[in-house]
Design a protein around this motif. Structure first.
Motif, PDB file in Angstrom:
ATOM      1  N   TRP A 123       0.842  -1.193   0.000  1.00 52.85           N
ATOM      2  CA  TRP A 123       0.000   0.000   0.000  1.00 52.85           C
ATOM      3  C   TRP A 123       0.873   1.237   0.000  1.00 52.85           C
ATOM      4  N   TYR A 174     -10.662   8.374   1.124  1.00 52.70           N
ATOM      5  CA  TYR A 174     -11.346   7.102   0.966  1.00 52.70           C
ATOM      6  C   TYR A 174     -11.408   6.373   2.312  1.00 52.70           C
ATOM      7  N   ARG A 175     -12.144   5.293   2.318  1.00 44.84           N
ATOM      8  CA  ARG A 175     -12.270   4.442   3.503  1.00 44.84           C
ATOM      9  C   ARG A 175     -12.510   3.006   3.037  1.00 44.84           C
ATOM     10  N   ILE A 176     -11.738   2.069   3.594  1.00 47.00           N
ATOM     11  CA  ILE A 176     -11.885   0.647   3.260  1.00 47.00           C
ATOM     12  C   ILE A 176     -12.977   0.063   4.151  1.00 47.00           C
ATOM     13  N   ALA A 182     -10.661  -5.787  -0.674  1.00 49.56           N
ATOM     14  CA  ALA A 182      -9.454  -4.993  -0.882  1.00 49.56           C
ATOM     15  C   ALA A 182      -8.217  -5.867  -1.024  1.00 49.56           C
ATOM     16  N   PHE A 232     -14.828   1.750  -7.572  1.00 49.76           N
ATOM     17  CA  PHE A 232     -14.081   1.193  -6.449  1.00 49.76           C
ATOM     18  C   PHE A 232     -14.960   0.414  -5.479  1.00 49.76           C
ATOM     19  N   ILE A 237     -13.747  -0.284  -1.407  1.00 50.18           N
ATOM     20  CA  ILE A 237     -13.322   1.076  -1.073  1.00 50.18           C
ATOM     21  C   ILE A 237     -14.488   2.018  -1.299  1.00 50.18           C
ATOM     22  N   HIS A 238     -14.745   2.851  -0.319  1.00 51.15           N
ATOM     23  CA  HIS A 238     -15.778   3.880  -0.428  1.00 51.15           C
ATOM     24  C   HIS A 238     -15.091   5.244  -0.502  1.00 51.15           C
TER      25      HIS A 238
END
Length: 413
Positions: A123, A174-176, A182, A232, A237-238
């Motif tokens: 990452w 973003y937020r997972i 992911a 996404f 992912i949001h």
């Protein structure tokens, strides 16, 4: 008595040491050891055995301690491989023999040692450096951060619709929300995000001019959020929001000059067209008002004319009625028949009309005696010597019309 200073306490080695040997052999050995530089302890067999016993006891103690340390370290290693403490807003992917097993969330989690292993994910971590600059760092971590994070898209060159080259740098928040997606739905999540952002930015800016891009950054951010959220979502992912950090044109001096000239020309043409539009609007409104006023005037004129004609016809009818009544009264007073009067009137009209025909001979069949008697009696009707007795009587217009029709029928017969 007075006692002297206390004698020093013997050491452990002195207590454990055997008494020295007083034999001649021992003395000779001591002299030889002194000459050779060795101690009497090394040459004394009893003392040597006692030292060896002490050394062996110390070695066993050290060996026991080392063994205990190894066992403790092995236990700690097994314990650390069996239990994981996951912090709040973090997650870990656990694989068993290379296959996905489960996801660890915050708290105390137990796994099988040596069988369950955490999966590492490559990452790129984005953070604000000391100088206030946005910095990126590639990391390979087993713990996935579930909090809102930043992803810095590197500067990309895009063309606008009017062929202006721009350097665009954007930042994604973003937020997972799904760790499994992911980790397994895409091979390289970092490269996939970068390539997708590059294509979307080229598509968005390719539909806009440079001026529209400068004035529509908020709409561009909203459009990118909608597109990235759809793309996404399958990767877990949001996208919370997008921000355009830099929008810098390249070699834009001449293009900006042309654009400014074109913009000024466009504004001038717009102002001229607005003036013409306003003039045409005012002219049409004036023409409309003139036509309305002309229509009102014509309407009033027609009404006035019709009212005048009506009044004139009424007055003419009244005058004719008065004349007929006066004529009828005079005829009754003079005892003249109405048929004779009408024949004489028609004869006079015919005579006047015959005189207007050039080179024509008109024969008037009429009795001369009647004509002479009628003409000779006209002075009694129109003169002032005719007898008038009694008050004149009023005759209605209906009676006169009936007499005229009777006279016309008699003349035709």
């Amino acid at each position: 008595g007075i006692s002297g200073p206390p004698s020093p306490r013997p050491s452990r080695e002195a207590l454990c040491r055997p008494p020295p040997c007083k034999s001649p052999d021992c003395l000779r050995m001591a002299d030889y050891a002194a000459a050779e530089g060795a101690s009497a302890l090394d040459l004394d067999p009893t003392m040597a055995n006692h030292g060896r016993e002490l050394q062996s006891s110390d070695g066993g103690l050290i060996g026991g301690l080392v063994t205990m340390g190894i066992i403790l370290a092995l236990a700690l290693w097994i314990f650390s491989s069996s239990f994981y403490i996951v912090h709040q807003a973090e997650g870990m992917v656990i694989e068993r023999f290379g296959k996905f097993n489960k996801v660890l969330y915050s708290g105390w989690n137990w796994v099988f040692p040596f069988i369950d292993q955490p999966r590492s994910i490559t990452w790129r971590k984005t953070y604000i450096g000391v100088g206030g600059q946005i910095q990126d760092e590639a990391i390979n971590a087993t713990r996935i951060d579930l909090r809102e994070s930043m992803f810095n898209f590197m500067k990309q060159e895009v063309y606008t619709r009017d062929t202006v080259l721009l350097d665009v740098n954007s930042l994604m928040f973003y937020r997972i929300f799904d760790i499994h997606k992911a980790a397994y739905e895409v091979e390289d999540l970092q490269s996939a995000l970068s390539n997708t952002a590059q294509t979307q930015l080229k598509e968005v800016f390719g539909k806009m001019t440079f001026s529209e891009a400068l004035a529509s950054q908020r709409s561009i951010n909203d459009h990118l959020v909608n597109q990235f959220s759809k793309l996404f979502l399958g990767w877990g992912i949001h996208v919370e929001r997008m921000e355009l950090l830099d929008l810098v044109p390249k070699s834009i001096g001449e293009a900006m000059k042309k654009q400014m000239i074109a913009e000024r020309q466009r504004r001038g043409d717009f102002i001229i067209s607005e003036g013409k539009k306003s003039a045409m609007k005012l002219q049409s409104e004036g023409t409309m008002k003139v036509q309305i006023n002309m229509g009102i005037a014509e309407q009033q004129n027609t009404r006035k004319v019709s009212e005048g004609e009506k009044d004139a016809k009424i007055e003419l009818a009244r005058a004719e009625r008065a004349a007929l009544e006066e004529l009828g009264s005079a005829m009754r007073d003079d005892r003249v028949r109405q048929s004779d009067y009408m024949l004489a009137q028609r004869y006079n009209d015919l005579t006047r009309a015959a005189g207007k025909v050039p080179e024509k001979t008109v024969y008037l069949p009429y009795e001369a005696d009647s004509l002479g008697g009628l003409v000779g009696s006209l002075h009694k009707v129109y003169g002032s010597d005719g007898p008038r007795t009694g008050a004149p009587k009023r005759v209605s217009a209906q009676q006169i019309d009936a007499v005229v029709e009777t006279t016309d029928d008699a003349a035709l017969d």
